[in-house]
Design a protein around this motif. Structure first.
Motif, PDB file in Angstrom:
ATOM      1  N   ARG A   3       0.855  -1.193   0.000  1.00  0.00           N
ATOM      2  CA  ARG A   3       0.000   0.000   0.000  1.00  0.00           C
ATOM      3  C   ARG A   3       0.886   1.235   0.000  1.00  0.00           C
ATOM      4  O   ARG A   3       1.713   1.424   0.897  1.00  0.00           O
ATOM      5  CB  ARG A   3      -0.915   0.013   1.225  1.00  0.00           C
ATOM      6  CG  ARG A   3      -1.914   1.179   1.220  1.00  0.00           C
ATOM      7  CD  ARG A   3      -2.943   1.022   2.335  1.00  0.00           C
ATOM      8  NE  ARG A   3      -2.345   1.126   3.643  1.00  0.00           N
ATOM      9  CZ  ARG A   3      -2.142   2.288   4.294  1.00  0.00           C
ATOM     10  NH1 ARG A   3      -2.505   3.423   3.736  1.00  0.00           N
ATOM     11  NH2 ARG A   3      -1.596   2.282   5.496  1.00  0.00           N
ATOM     12  N   ASP A   5       0.655   5.278   0.029  1.00  0.00           N
ATOM     13  CA  ASP A   5      -0.360   6.256   0.415  1.00  0.00           C
ATOM     14  C   ASP A   5       0.221   7.665   0.399  1.00  0.00           C
ATOM     15  O   ASP A   5       1.046   8.023   1.235  1.00  0.00           O
ATOM     16  CB  ASP A   5      -0.888   5.915   1.816  1.00  0.00           C
ATOM     17  CG  ASP A   5      -2.144   6.686   2.176  1.00  0.00           C
ATOM     18  OD1 ASP A   5      -2.894   7.079   1.256  1.00  0.00           O
ATOM     19  OD2 ASP A   5      -2.383   6.897   3.382  1.00  0.00           O
ATOM     20  N   THR A  61       3.313   7.347   3.184  1.00  0.00           N
ATOM     21  CA  THR A  61       3.651   6.095   3.841  1.00  0.00           C
ATOM     22  C   THR A  61       3.648   4.945   2.827  1.00  0.00           C
ATOM     23  O   THR A  61       2.920   4.948   1.839  1.00  0.00           O
ATOM     24  CB  THR A  61       2.641   5.750   4.955  1.00  0.00           C
ATOM     25  OG1 THR A  61       1.326   5.644   4.389  1.00  0.00           O
ATOM     26  CG2 THR A  61       2.631   6.818   6.036  1.00  0.00           C
ATOM     27  N   GLU A  63       3.391   0.711   3.059  1.00  0.00           N
ATOM     28  CA  GLU A  63       3.127  -0.450   3.895  1.00  0.00           C
ATOM     29  C   GLU A  63       3.386  -1.696   3.052  1.00  0.00           C
ATOM     30  O   GLU A  63       2.753  -1.897   2.013  1.00  0.00           O
ATOM     31  CB  GLU A  63       1.679  -0.431   4.383  1.00  0.00           C
ATOM     32  CG  GLU A  63       1.397  -1.390   5.511  1.00  0.00           C
ATOM     33  CD  GLU A  63      -0.006  -1.213   6.070  1.00  0.00           C
ATOM     34  OE1 GLU A  63      -0.860  -2.064   5.773  1.00  0.00           O
ATOM     35  OE2 GLU A  63      -0.244  -0.211   6.783  1.00  0.00           O
ATOM     36  N   ASP A  68       4.367  -1.114   8.236  1.00  0.00           N
ATOM     37  CA  ASP A  68       4.623   0.279   7.906  1.00  0.00           C
ATOM     38  C   ASP A  68       6.142   0.487   7.929  1.00  0.00           C
ATOM     39  O   ASP A  68       6.787   0.360   8.972  1.00  0.00           O
ATOM     40  CB  ASP A  68       3.938   1.198   8.927  1.00  0.00           C
ATOM     41  CG  ASP A  68       4.107   2.671   8.592  1.00  0.00           C
ATOM     42  OD1 ASP A  68       4.819   3.000   7.621  1.00  0.00           O
ATOM     43  OD2 ASP A  68       3.528   3.511   9.317  1.00  0.00           O
ATOM     44  N   GLY A  70       7.813   3.223   7.430  1.00  0.00           N
ATOM     45  CA  GLY A  70       8.232   4.546   7.857  1.00  0.00           C
ATOM     46  C   GLY A  70       9.029   4.597   9.151  1.00  0.00           C
ATOM     47  O   GLY A  70      10.095   5.216   9.209  1.00  0.00           O
TER      48      GLY A  70
END
Length: 226
Positions: A3, A5, A61, A63, A68, A70
């Motif tokens: 993901r 984002d 971010t 994932e 995650d 980050g």
């Protein structure tokens, strides 16, 4: 599985700031395939590096496999890659002092997996190099080196495979063979595939082609229209 984002990536270039990616968002489901296409310099490799945790975005971010990336430091991101990710590069990136089978074994040995050599030999057989396992990279053609790189990418049965222009350095016939092997290995392993390519025919073989245009993602429908 992946993901992305609202990811933006900027680089300082002298007195100017260059925005390579601008507010990019998309998701890729487990077990599917996706191609990222676009002209040279459009940020394809930059985006792939962010997706794989090789770099951190300026904003937004990423994932990967539910993690995650980050908050993770470089070592922690490397551990995520070791556990979940396979790579295939345009330039093969084989270690010149190791044989084909030893090159394939490297990711498994870094993970501490037992039984790496039999699995590496099996993968070399699947890519048609059973009789070249003891050859060094300098003794192999470009196509053979990329087959070794493919086998290496799958040694740890990765959850997701990132391929950066995997056929970019190969002639048309060899490239077609590598493409078939890539999709075959990917299907039998149940791996999620994300590849960067300038080849629209290769991109069309994936479930979801995406185009980078002016630092932003354009869906496949827009590709067909323009």
């Amino acid at each position: 599985m992946l993901r992305v984002d609202h990811v933006t990536q900027r680089f300082d270039s002298g007195s100017k700031t260059l925005t390579v990616l601008n507010d990019v968002s998309f998701e890729i489901e487990e077990g599917t395939s996706c191609a990222i296409v676009g002209p040279s310099g459009s940020g394809k490799t930059t985006l792939l590096g962010l997706c794989a945790g090789l770099d951190r975005p300026t904003e937004g971010t990423v994932e990967l496999c539910g993690i995650d990336l980050g908050p993770l430091d470089e070592d922690e991101r490397a551990e995520v890659r070791n556990q979940h990710v396979g790579f295939v590069f345009q330039t093969f990136r084989l270690l010149p002092t190791l044989t084909a089978v030893e090159n394939v074994m490297v990711p498994a040995e870094l993970r501490g997996t037992s039984g790496a050599r039999p699995r590496a030999l099996d993968l070399l057989e699947r890519v048609g190099l059973a009789d070249r396992s003891d050859h060094y990279p300098a003794q192999l053609s470009g196509g053979e080196q990329q087959r070794v790189a493919l086998a290496r990418a799958f040694i740890n049965t990765p959850s997701i495979l990132f391929a950066d222009e995997p056929t970019g350095n190969l002639d048309e016939e060899t490239a077609a063979t590598i493409e078939d092997l890539l999709f075959d290995l990917n299907a039998t392993s149940g791996t999620t595939l994300v590849l960067v390519t300038h080849d629209l025919e290769l991109a069309a073989r994936t479930a979801r082609p995406l185009r980078l245009q002016r630092g932003q993602i354009v869906e496949a429908e827009a590709m067909a229209a323009g």
